[in-house]
Design an enzyme around this catalytic site. Structure first.
Site, PDB file in Angstrom:
ATOM      1  N   ARG A 121       0.853  -1.153   0.020  1.00 15.13           N
ATOM      2  CA  ARG A 121      -0.021  -0.070   0.149  1.00 15.13           C
ATOM      3  C   ARG A 121       0.803   1.392  -0.154  1.00 15.13           C
ATOM      4  O   ARG A 121       1.229   1.761   0.970  1.00 15.13           O
ATOM      5  CB  ARG A 121      -0.807  -0.004   1.118  1.00 15.13           C
ATOM      6  CG  ARG A 121      -1.737  -1.262   1.297  1.00 15.13           C
ATOM      7  CD  ARG A 121      -2.208  -1.891   0.173  1.00 15.13           C
ATOM      8  NE  ARG A 121      -3.428  -1.440  -0.268  1.00 15.13           N
ATOM      9  CZ  ARG A 121      -4.639  -1.703   0.311  1.00 15.13           C
ATOM     10  NH1 ARG A 121      -4.911  -2.391   1.580  1.00 15.13           N
ATOM     11  NH2 ARG A 121      -5.825  -1.652  -0.071  1.00 15.13           N
ATOM     12  N   GLN A 126      -0.603   2.318  -6.463  1.00 13.70           N
ATOM     13  CA  GLN A 126      -1.919   2.502  -6.237  1.00 13.70           C
ATOM     14  C   GLN A 126      -2.935   1.982  -7.625  1.00 13.70           C
ATOM     15  O   GLN A 126      -3.965   1.341  -7.546  1.00 13.70           O
ATOM     16  CB  GLN A 126      -2.353   4.330  -6.286  1.00 13.70           C
ATOM     17  CG  GLN A 126      -2.313   4.673  -4.776  1.00 13.70           C
ATOM     18  CD  GLN A 126      -2.715   5.988  -4.594  1.00 13.70           C
ATOM     19  OE1 GLN A 126      -2.151   6.773  -5.498  1.00 13.70           O
ATOM     20  NE2 GLN A 126      -3.577   6.277  -3.768  1.00 13.70           N
ATOM     21  N   ASP A 129      -3.530  -2.062  -7.250  1.00 17.25           N
ATOM     22  CA  ASP A 129      -4.013  -2.471  -5.941  1.00 17.25           C
ATOM     23  C   ASP A 129      -5.411  -3.234  -6.237  1.00 17.25           C
ATOM     24  O   ASP A 129      -6.478  -2.481  -6.390  1.00 17.25           O
ATOM     25  CB  ASP A 129      -4.309  -1.171  -5.004  1.00 17.25           C
ATOM     26  CG  ASP A 129      -4.662  -1.568  -3.859  1.00 17.25           C
ATOM     27  OD1 ASP A 129      -5.146  -2.848  -3.427  1.00 17.25           O
ATOM     28  OD2 ASP A 129      -4.822  -0.596  -2.713  1.00 17.25           O
ATOM     29  N   SER A 132      -8.071  -2.995  -3.662  1.00 19.08           N
ATOM     30  CA  SER A 132      -9.187  -1.880  -3.717  1.00 19.08           C
ATOM     31  C   SER A 132      -9.932  -1.875  -4.860  1.00 19.08           C
ATOM     32  O   SER A 132     -11.328  -1.464  -5.006  1.00 19.08           O
ATOM     33  CB  SER A 132      -8.331  -0.668  -3.927  1.00 19.08           C
ATOM     34  OG  SER A 132      -7.511  -0.182  -2.708  1.00 19.08           O
ATOM     35  N   TYR A 229      -4.084  -0.748   8.381  1.00 19.45           N
ATOM     36  CA  TYR A 229      -4.831  -1.976   8.738  1.00 19.45           C
ATOM     37  C   TYR A 229      -5.410  -1.785  10.136  1.00 19.45           C
ATOM     38  O   TYR A 229      -4.767  -1.483  10.664  1.00 19.45           O
ATOM     39  CB  TYR A 229      -4.087  -3.346   8.497  1.00 19.45           C
ATOM     40  CG  TYR A 229      -4.003  -3.553   7.061  1.00 19.45           C
ATOM     41  CD1 TYR A 229      -4.831  -4.184   6.255  1.00 19.45           C
ATOM     42  CD2 TYR A 229      -2.571  -3.485   6.265  1.00 19.45           C
ATOM     43  CE1 TYR A 229      -4.693  -4.683   4.848  1.00 19.45           C
ATOM     44  CE2 TYR A 229      -2.227  -3.644   5.022  1.00 19.45           C
ATOM     45  CZ  TYR A 229      -3.460  -4.232   4.279  1.00 19.45           C
ATOM     46  OH  TYR A 229      -3.411  -4.417   2.901  1.00 19.45           O
TER      47      TYR A 229
END
Length: 426
Positions: A121, A126, A129, A132, A229
């Site tokens: 992360r 990004q 990912d 996500s 997290y």
């Protein structure tokens, strides 16, 4: 000679595909030769002709043996791996936790494999990912499925015959899936509330127009890791939070649970007693059902009646909107593969020193090399565990391995992508 990329057709229970016409065109632009297994995209609304139009060649399943790079949605089965050539590089969602035997089999087959769900992360990753991209869609679909089963209107409606009150929706877990569920329920006109054990979630929930529900004590303020997290909470905190949640759930029409912590069974958040306290006709959606479920009584792949509440336990929720899920997953894969192709020479090569490779590579050179799984897989196979350090060589797991620390990714816009939270599902 250009590297051959093979896009596999998934099994009958997986409608998604690992490429799109857009990604095929972009992969071809990197100098790669693309083969798409016949019918691979049909369940995602992509006929073979659309892949051909952007530069792919349609191939039979037997041609996977010629591939240097293999793209899949899910981890290959033993039967599938038997057709792969040693040294092939496989990208997929590998589900490595608790599947050491499968990892050992991939290593034995001589495959270099990457688990897309282990992407770090960090800002650089990004666009890669997978958690996500798929969780976003799962959160959206959870609300759509709930509204379908709910026997009333979602928004408040003022009519000549009287007023229809807005549905009350409670989202448990404000990670990527949860935030998208909140945003979707709000768009449909529901009154939305949400809970999460991470302090950062409070602001994000509020930014979407929902009310935040949590016991905000000192433990709550420290309930998040550096990577974003959720941390496991103490039994005392869980008891206090459960009491607050139980009181709140009794007043709700729809409950959506999204809580997952990587490598652990899904925590039980909603008991039968809580469901029994809800009004007749209420609905609950368990997005964690594939990992044991957040809701007591939920059943994988089924819509069940539990204490008078309709409990939705669909598996592979992102796959229920396969066209969108496939398009996003294909972009995730392209973004990662692009980092391995030299822009000048068009050569594909895996750099073991790259932080993205270190985080996601499971097997290489006949060994399980990921430090989180090497020991367990080696014990299963009766071999000495190894971990990858700098360079292409491996070292025994007992020796120190230099690893560049990663920082938590800057949290993007909550409504569109959410943050690096634990409540994610594929």
């Amino acid at each position: 000679m250009p590297k051959i990329v093979f896009v596999c057709r998934e099994g009958s229970d997986e409608p998604r595909v690992s490429a799109s016409p857009e990604s095929v065109k972009r992969l071809s632009g990197l100098g790669l030769s693309i083969l798409v297994e016949s019918g691979a995209g049909l369940s995602s609304g992509v006929p073979d002709a659309d892949f051909e139009a952007t530069g792919a060649r349609i191939a039979g399943p037997g041609e996977v043996g010629s591939a240097d790079i293999i793209l899949k949605v899910n981890r290959p089965t033993a039967a599938e791996m038997a057709s792969y050539k040693p040294g092939a590089v496989v990208f997929a969602v590998m589900d490595p936790y608790g599947n050491e035997a499968a990892l050992a089999d991939m290593a034995k087959a001589g495959l270099t494999t990457f688990a897309m769900e282990l992407m770090p992360r960090i800002t650089r990753a990004q666009s890669m990912d997978v958690l996500s991209s798929q969780a976003n869609l799962a959160g959206y679909r959870a609300v759509i499925d709930a509204s379908h089963e709910y026997g009333r209107a979602m928004p408040m409606m003022m009519t000549a015959a009287g007023t229809v009150p807005a549905a009350k929706v409670f989202v448990m877990g404000a990670g990527v899936a949860g935030l998208q569920a909140i945003a979707t329920a709000r768009r449909l006109g529901a009154v939305v509330s949400a809970t999460d054990v991470r302090p950062a979630a409070k602001e994000q929930v509020a930014s979407l127009g929902a009310k935040f529900i949590a016991v905000e004590d000192e433990e709550f303020k420290a309930a998040e890791t550096a990577a974003g997290y959720a941390k496991p909470m103490s039994e005392a905190y869980q008891a206090k939070q459960a009491a607050l949640v139980a009181e709140h759930i009794a007043k709700q029409d729809i409950v959506i649970t999204t809580a997952l912590i990587p490598g652990r069974p899904a925590p039980k958040l909603v008991t039968r007693a809580m469901l029994a306290s809800m009004k007749p006709g209420s609905v609950a959606v368990d997005l964690a059902v594939e990992r044991g479920g957040n809701i007591e009584g939920s059943e994988k792949g089924k819509v069940a009646d539990v204490e008078g509440v309709t409990v939705i336990g669909y598996a592979n929720v992102a796959g229920r909107i396969a066209a969108s899920a496939s398009a996003l997953y294909a972009r995730n894969l392209f973004a990662f593969i692009e980092t391995m192709v030299d822009k000048g020479t068009k050569e594909f090569a895996v750099n073991a020193e790259d932080e993205l490779v270190k985080a996601t590579m499971l097997t290489n050179g006949g060994q399980v090399v990921h430090p989180n799984f090497a020991a367990a897989a080696a014990a299963h196979a009766g071999e000495a565990p190894v971990v990858v350090t700098a360079g292409p060589t491996a070292t025994p797991a007992g020796e120190p391995a230099a690893a560049k620390p990663t920082r938590a990714r800057k949290k993007p816009d909550a409504e569109t992508t959410g943050d690096a939270a634990a409540e994610e599902t594929l």
